[in-house]
Design an enzyme around this catalytic site. Structure first.
Site, PDB file in Angstrom:
ATOM      1  N   ASP A  79     -16.606   7.455  13.041  1.00 59.81           N
ATOM      2  CA  ASP A  79     -16.839   8.503  13.423  1.00 59.81           C
ATOM      3  C   ASP A  79     -18.565   9.193  12.680  1.00 59.81           C
ATOM      4  O   ASP A  79     -18.373   8.488  11.637  1.00 59.81           O
ATOM      5  CB  ASP A  79     -16.179  10.597  12.865  1.00 59.81           C
ATOM      6  N   ILE A  80     -18.746   9.330  13.773  1.00 63.74           N
ATOM      7  CA  ILE A  80     -20.298   9.473  13.560  1.00 63.74           C
ATOM      8  C   ILE A  80     -20.827  10.647  12.256  1.00 63.74           C
ATOM      9  O   ILE A  80     -21.626  10.321  11.277  1.00 63.74           O
ATOM     10  CB  ILE A  80     -21.477   9.387  15.056  1.00 63.74           C
ATOM     11  N   ASN A 114      -7.552  16.119  20.084  1.00 62.53           N
ATOM     12  CA  ASN A 114      -8.069  16.693  20.396  1.00 62.53           C
ATOM     13  C   ASN A 114      -8.295  16.489  22.116  1.00 62.53           C
ATOM     14  O   ASN A 114      -8.302  16.081  22.806  1.00 62.53           O
ATOM     15  CB  ASN A 114      -9.542  17.453  20.083  1.00 62.53           C
ATOM     16  N   HIS A 143      -9.395   9.759  23.135  1.00 61.76           N
ATOM     17  CA  HIS A 143      -9.176   9.145  21.711  1.00 61.76           C
ATOM     18  C   HIS A 143      -9.202   9.826  20.549  1.00 61.76           C
ATOM     19  O   HIS A 143      -8.522  11.158  20.517  1.00 61.76           O
ATOM     20  CB  HIS A 143     -11.201   9.087  21.027  1.00 61.76           C
ATOM     21  N   GLY A 195     -11.659  21.584  21.193  1.00 62.51           N
ATOM     22  CA  GLY A 195     -12.887  20.768  19.751  1.00 62.51           C
ATOM     23  C   GLY A 195     -12.725  19.786  21.188  1.00 62.51           C
ATOM     24  O   GLY A 195     -13.479  18.786  20.170  1.00 62.51           O
TER      25      GLY A 195
HETATM   26  P1  5GP Z   1     -13.471  15.290  19.812  1.00 67.69           P
HETATM   27  O1  5GP Z   1     -14.465  16.591  19.618  1.00 67.69           O
HETATM   28  O2  5GP Z   1     -13.958  14.183  21.460  1.00 67.69           O
HETATM   29  O3  5GP Z   1     -12.269  15.654  19.541  1.00 67.69           O
HETATM   30  O4  5GP Z   1     -14.114  14.121  19.164  1.00 67.69           O
HETATM   31  C1  5GP Z   1     -15.604  13.187  20.096  1.00 67.69           C
HETATM   32  C2  5GP Z   1     -15.690  12.697  18.428  1.00 67.69           C
HETATM   33  O5  5GP Z   1     -16.935  11.941  18.522  1.00 67.69           O
HETATM   34  C3  5GP Z   1     -16.673  13.608  16.915  1.00 67.69           C
HETATM   35  O6  5GP Z   1     -15.780  13.988  16.095  1.00 67.69           O
HETATM   36  C4  5GP Z   1     -17.977  13.263  17.073  1.00 67.69           C
HETATM   37  O7  5GP Z   1     -18.613  13.015  16.073  1.00 67.69           O
HETATM   38  C5  5GP Z   1     -17.762  11.814  17.220  1.00 67.69           C
HETATM   39  N1  5GP Z   1     -19.229  11.040  18.145  1.00 67.69           N
HETATM   40  C6  5GP Z   1     -19.863  11.277  19.053  1.00 67.69           C
HETATM   41  N2  5GP Z   1     -20.658  11.060  19.308  1.00 67.69           N
HETATM   42  C7  5GP Z   1     -20.687   9.873  18.805  1.00 67.69           C
HETATM   43  C8  5GP Z   1     -21.134   9.036  18.624  1.00 67.69           C
HETATM   44  O8  5GP Z   1     -22.922   7.881  19.810  1.00 67.69           O
HETATM   45  N3  5GP Z   1     -20.807   7.604  18.074  1.00 67.69           N
HETATM   46  C9  5GP Z   1     -19.535   7.599  17.288  1.00 67.69           C
HETATM   47  N4  5GP Z   1     -19.497   6.197  16.134  1.00 67.69           N
HETATM   48  N5  5GP Z   1     -18.889   9.083  17.251  1.00 67.69           N
HETATM   49  C10 5GP Z   1     -19.351   9.814  18.230  1.00 67.69           C
END
Ligand code: 5GP
Ligand code: ZN
Length: 119
Positions: free
Chosen positions: A35-36, A92, A105, A98
């Site tokens: 995760d970034i 999520n 994922h 969130g």
């Molecule tokens: P969500 O909030 O949809 O459950 O999770 C999305 C996740 O993707 C977040 O934890 C966010 O930090 C991660 N994320 C968003 N953009 C990128 C990216 O460009 N690269 C990576 N490796 N993670 C990302």
């Protein structure tokens, strides 16, 4: 068609290699990458290569691939050596929970104490 790559999807672009990511595992059906914006010492995302907006729609359409995501999540935990200390697999689902990227994922989080219940 269901499961096809979406041109406006960040994670489809990581699958295709158009956007770089730190990939830690790959299988025929999944990719796992860091995760970034990590929320724990280990924070890896496991995604199916096919595009479905969330875990439930993936499981309904492609149950074997949904199982592959869970298998890979467990393998990530073993690779990262957090399986003995405990880790969490999170899907999520919906913006109210969130979710910000609408490509299914699993978050694999560990390497620190994790509170229950989560916020
Ligand atoms: P969500 O909030 O949809 O459950 O999770 C999305 C996740 O993707 C977040 O934890 C966010 O930090 C991660 N994320 C968003 N953009 C990128 C990216 O460009 N690269 C990576 N490796 N993670 C990302
Ligand atoms: Zn996608």
């Amino acid at each position: 068609m269901a499961g096809e790559p979406q041109t406006d999807c960040l994670f489809c672009k990581i699958v295709s290699g158009d956007i770089p990511a730190t990939i830690v595992r790959e299988s025929a059906t999944t990719v796992a990458f860091r995760d970034i914006n990590p929320q724990a010492p280990t924070h890896v995302l496991v995604i199916p290569k096919v595009h479905y907006p969330d875990a439930a729609s993936l499981a309904a359409a492609e149950p074997q691939i949904a199982a592959d995501v869970l298998t890979e999540a467990g393998a990530v935990a073993a690779d990262e050596k957090i399986d003995s200390t405990g880790y969490r697999i999170i899907f999520n689902t919906g913006s109210g929970a969130g979710q910000t990227v609408f490509h299914a994922h699993a978050h694999v989080l560990g390497g620190r104490g994790l509170q229950w219940p989560p916020g």
